[in-house]
Design a protein around this motif. Structure first.
Motif, PDB file in Angstrom:
ATOM      1  N   ASP A 420       0.816  -1.213   0.000  1.00 15.08           N
ATOM      2  CA  ASP A 420       0.000   0.000   0.000  1.00 15.08           C
ATOM      3  C   ASP A 420       0.851   1.266   0.000  1.00 15.08           C
ATOM      4  O   ASP A 420       0.372   2.344  -0.363  1.00 15.08           O
ATOM      5  CB  ASP A 420      -0.935   0.008   1.212  1.00 15.08           C
ATOM      6  N   SER A 424      -0.969   2.808  -3.545  1.00 15.85           N
ATOM      7  CA  SER A 424      -2.107   3.549  -3.018  1.00 15.85           C
ATOM      8  C   SER A 424      -2.753   4.424  -4.082  1.00 15.85           C
ATOM      9  O   SER A 424      -2.228   4.581  -5.191  1.00 15.85           O
ATOM     10  CB  SER A 424      -1.660   4.411  -1.838  1.00 15.85           C
ATOM     11  N   LYS A 425      -3.892   5.028  -3.724  1.00 13.73           N
ATOM     12  CA  LYS A 425      -4.628   5.869  -4.665  1.00 13.73           C
ATOM     13  C   LYS A 425      -3.775   7.041  -5.127  1.00 13.73           C
ATOM     14  O   LYS A 425      -3.060   7.655  -4.338  1.00 13.73           O
ATOM     15  CB  LYS A 425      -5.910   6.385  -4.009  1.00 13.73           C
ATOM     16  N   ARG A 426      -3.878   7.323  -6.438  1.00 16.17           N
ATOM     17  CA  ARG A 426      -3.067   8.407  -6.992  1.00 16.17           C
ATOM     18  C   ARG A 426      -3.543   9.761  -6.488  1.00 16.17           C
ATOM     19  O   ARG A 426      -4.719   9.972  -6.221  1.00 16.17           O
ATOM     20  CB  ARG A 426      -3.094   8.345  -8.524  1.00 16.17           C
ATOM     21  N   LYS A 427      -2.573  10.671  -6.384  1.00 14.27           N
ATOM     22  CA  LYS A 427      -2.828  11.973  -5.777  1.00 14.27           C
ATOM     23  C   LYS A 427      -2.992  13.055  -6.841  1.00 14.27           C
ATOM     24  O   LYS A 427      -2.627  12.869  -8.000  1.00 14.27           O
ATOM     25  CB  LYS A 427      -1.671  12.331  -4.839  1.00 14.27           C
ATOM     26  N   ASN A 439       2.972   9.439  -8.349  1.00 18.69           N
ATOM     27  CA  ASN A 439       2.134   9.084  -9.498  1.00 18.69           C
ATOM     28  C   ASN A 439       2.974   8.524 -10.636  1.00 18.69           C
ATOM     29  O   ASN A 439       2.560   7.581 -11.328  1.00 18.69           O
ATOM     30  CB  ASN A 439       1.340  10.304  -9.974  1.00 18.69           C
ATOM     31  N   GLN A 442       3.838   4.999  -9.839  1.00 12.48           N
ATOM     32  CA  GLN A 442       2.694   4.112 -10.042  1.00 12.48           C
ATOM     33  C   GLN A 442       2.447   3.855 -11.521  1.00 12.48           C
ATOM     34  O   GLN A 442       2.090   2.730 -11.915  1.00 12.48           O
ATOM     35  CB  GLN A 442       1.460   4.712  -9.384  1.00 12.48           C
ATOM     36  N   ASN A 465      -7.242   1.459   0.438  1.00 11.43           N
ATOM     37  CA  ASN A 465      -6.407   2.549  -0.065  1.00 11.43           C
ATOM     38  C   ASN A 465      -5.796   2.223  -1.420  1.00 11.43           C
ATOM     39  O   ASN A 465      -5.034   3.009  -1.972  1.00 11.43           O
ATOM     40  CB  ASN A 465      -5.287   2.846   0.945  1.00 11.43           C
ATOM     41  N   ASP A 467      -5.379   1.806  -5.361  1.00 11.47           N
ATOM     42  CA  ASP A 467      -5.905   2.484  -6.538  1.00 11.47           C
ATOM     43  C   ASP A 467      -6.645   1.487  -7.429  1.00 11.47           C
ATOM     44  O   ASP A 467      -6.205   0.347  -7.605  1.00 11.47           O
ATOM     45  CB  ASP A 467      -4.757   3.141  -7.321  1.00 11.47           C
ATOM     46  N   THR A 468      -7.768   1.911  -7.991  1.00 10.46           N
ATOM     47  CA  THR A 468      -8.589   1.005  -8.812  1.00 10.46           C
ATOM     48  C   THR A 468      -7.846   0.521 -10.051  1.00 10.46           C
ATOM     49  O   THR A 468      -8.126  -0.569 -10.556  1.00 10.46           O
ATOM     50  CB  THR A 468      -9.885   1.713  -9.255  1.00 10.46           C
TER      51      THR A 468
END
Length: 562
Positions: A420, A424-427, A439, A442, A465, A467-468
């Motif tokens: 994670d 994790s989800k991009r910012k 990013n 990722q 947390n 990212d899709t």
């Protein structure tokens, strides 16, 4: 060369007709009048006998279908749908073709001798005769691929000792012309085309020579040797430091160390190494080693206990990674045009056995693990973290290549533990440079997962947390729950075999502990046994259980009858 006015049919058409008949024939052909006429015409055109003509037609078909890449004996065997033994029996015919200088061997000790690892490339001069329907009259053989190493070394030597840029360029042009048929030179000129990239090619050849000899390449020294006039050096230096120069954009060089112009060093990339060395790259590649490599024999076998649903999912995953099944799965996926790689996400509560499951998978399937240290990936230097992520996948590709050469050839596992931190989800990229860097990291991982050919496993305690974009790329997604009462009974029994049935039930029902927490209790009990010389008793185990979870007061709600 004079036109062969006696030709009665176009050579390319004749080659195509013969090759079409030969494909999949096992070299057993029912000849027709048209086929015999085409073969006779080509025998006369090439100056070969029937078997040699067949081989030439097959190899020409492979040459054009595979975008002018060299072909090997096994590729030719696949074309005919015959065995390698049959192809080895044709070595004399191939050597006779080579003697005519229509083609040359690649990666061979002698140009006219065929080995098991030999590859073959056609002379550019021969191909031009073929395309123009002219009788081939080849006067000299093309250089073997290994000679290109002499070429880059000579260019580096001349670049360093000459003062005139004009002389350096003339020498490089002469060497490129001499090795014009070499795949390395052909592709380099495609990536760095024309007069505008003369200096870029000079820099690239020089860097390649440094790599071969194991020498460090200082950016400042490289620019001093290759860039004229001097007034342009700082402008080019800035392009390099910003990684906007074409060698960086084409992924041919990268920074080994990036600080200031005076101490920056560069190296050629994996792409450039493969371009330069081809199948000989393993001779220049260090074997995988270090703390990140875990051999299956070094893993201690353990019994793991899962929920019923998890048990079925883990069993399916384990079966899929068994070598005989894994190879068949990859072949089927490839035939359907689907990604061949297998990416797995193990997520859920801490201490539920996610990491240990990866180890036991590796143990059960005999696969090596490349364990990524997430803490070492992120760097304070802008752009360094992206390089480290790229290097992780470069190292993994090299490890896969090395494993393929081993007897069992099993693909290793790339493990991102506690993923994670980077999955994790991009910012919002407007928020900070750190967000942009994360990013970018990722995006690199997502791209590598798309073209993955091996096995990637990620573990995380924080699936929400994730990212899709990553979620879609995981083929297996397995959630680990805290163990049920029955699972906890099995865990306690496997760890402390002296516990009775009633005691097992009491520990399993009264303490909401994960497998990892039960492990902690057992370890502390063993430590007490060493210190006191006494076997752990039931009361001691209860006390250890009560204090294992921070903030949980078992005393208030549980009564024990032991």
């Amino acid at each position: 060369m004079p036109k062969n006015v006696g030709l009665t049919m176009n050579v390319i058409e004749a080659v195509a007709a013969v090759a079409e008949k030969l494909a999949g024939s096992k070299l057993k052909i029912k000849t027709s009048k048209e086929f015999s006429h085409a073969v006779a015409h080509l025998n006369d055109y090439f100056g070969t006998d029937e078997r040699q003509t067949w081989l030439l037609c097959a190899m020409l078909a492979l040459h054009f279908e595979n975008r002018r890449k060299p072909c090997r004996l096994n590729t030719i065997a696949d074309f005919f749908d015959c065995s390698m033994l049959t192809m080895l029996a044709c070595r004399g015919d191939i050597e006779s073709i080579i003697v005519k200088h229509y083609m040359y061997t690649v990666n061979a000790l002698h140009d006219d001798k065929i080995g098991l690892d030999s590859s073959f490339q056609f002379s550019e001069e021969f191909l031009q005769c073929l395309l123009q329907n002219e009788k081939p009259v080849i006067t000299a053989p093309a250089p073997a691929e290994t000679d290109v190493l002499d070429m880059v070394n000579k260019i580096r030597h001349e670049v360093c000792r000459r003062h005139s840029l004009g002389i350096k360029v003339r020498i490089m042009n002469a060497e490129e012309k001499r090795y014009a048929d070499d795949p390395f030179v052909i592709e380099t000129k495609q990536l760095l085309p024309g007069e505008k990239n003369l200096q870029a090619r000079m820099m690239f050849y020089t860097c390649c020579s440094h790599y071969i000899t194991g020498d460090e390449v200082g950016l400042a020294e490289l620019l001093d040797a290759t860039v004229y006039p001097a007034s342009t050096k700082f402008a080019l230096a800035r392009e390099c430091m910003d990684e906007r120069f074409i060698l960086f954009k084409e992924d041919l060089v990268a920074f080994d160390q990036k600080g200031t112009l005076t101490d920056a060093t560069i190296e050629i990339t994996q792409k450039a190494k493969e371009l330069l060395l081809g199948e000989n790259i393993d001779l220049f590649t260090k074997p995988a080693q270090g703390t990140g490599i875990i051999q299956p024999d070094a893993i201690t076998a353990k019994d793991l206990f899962y929920e019923q649903k998890n048990e079925a999912e883990i069993a399916r995953l384990t079966s899929s990674l068994q070598e005989e099944h894994f190879c068949e799965i990859q072949n089927r996926l490839s035939e359907k045009g689907l990604p061949k790689g297998v990416a797995v996400l193990l997520y859920g509560a801490p201490g539920t056995g996610k990491t240990e499951t990866v180890y036991q998978l590796a143990k059960a399937t005999g696969r090596m693990i490349l364990h990524v240290d997430i803490s070492q990936v992120k760097s304070c230097w802008f752009g360094e973290s992206e390089k480290k992520i790229k290097k992780i996948f470069t190292d993994y590709h090299q490890l896969c290549r090395a494993c393929k050469k081993e007897q069992d050839g099993k693909m290793p596992i790339l493990l991102f533990n506690e993923a994670d931190a980077i999955f994790s989800k991009r910012k919002d990229t407007n928020s900070s440079n750190v967000a942009q860097t994360e990013n970018s990291m990722q995006n690199i991982i997502l791209e590598e997962m798309e073209k993955l050919e091996g096995i990637l496993i990620a573990t995380t305690n924080l699936a929400d947390n994730l990212d899709t974009a990553f979620e879609r790329r995981f083929l297996f997604k397995i959630k680990f729950e805290n163990p049920s009462v029955e699972a906890k009974r099995k865990i306690w029994k496997s760890k402390l075999k002296f516990l009775g049935e009633n005691e097992l039930t009491a520990f399993a029902e009264n303490y909401n502990l994960s497998g990892g927490q039960i492990d902690n209790i057992v370890r502390k009990a063993m430590m007490d046994e060493v210190l006191t010389g006494m076997h752990p008793n039931i009361e001691t185990l209860h006390e250890l259980c009560k204090h294992e979870k921070i903030g949980h007061d078992y005393e208030q709600r549980i009564g024990f009858s032991c």
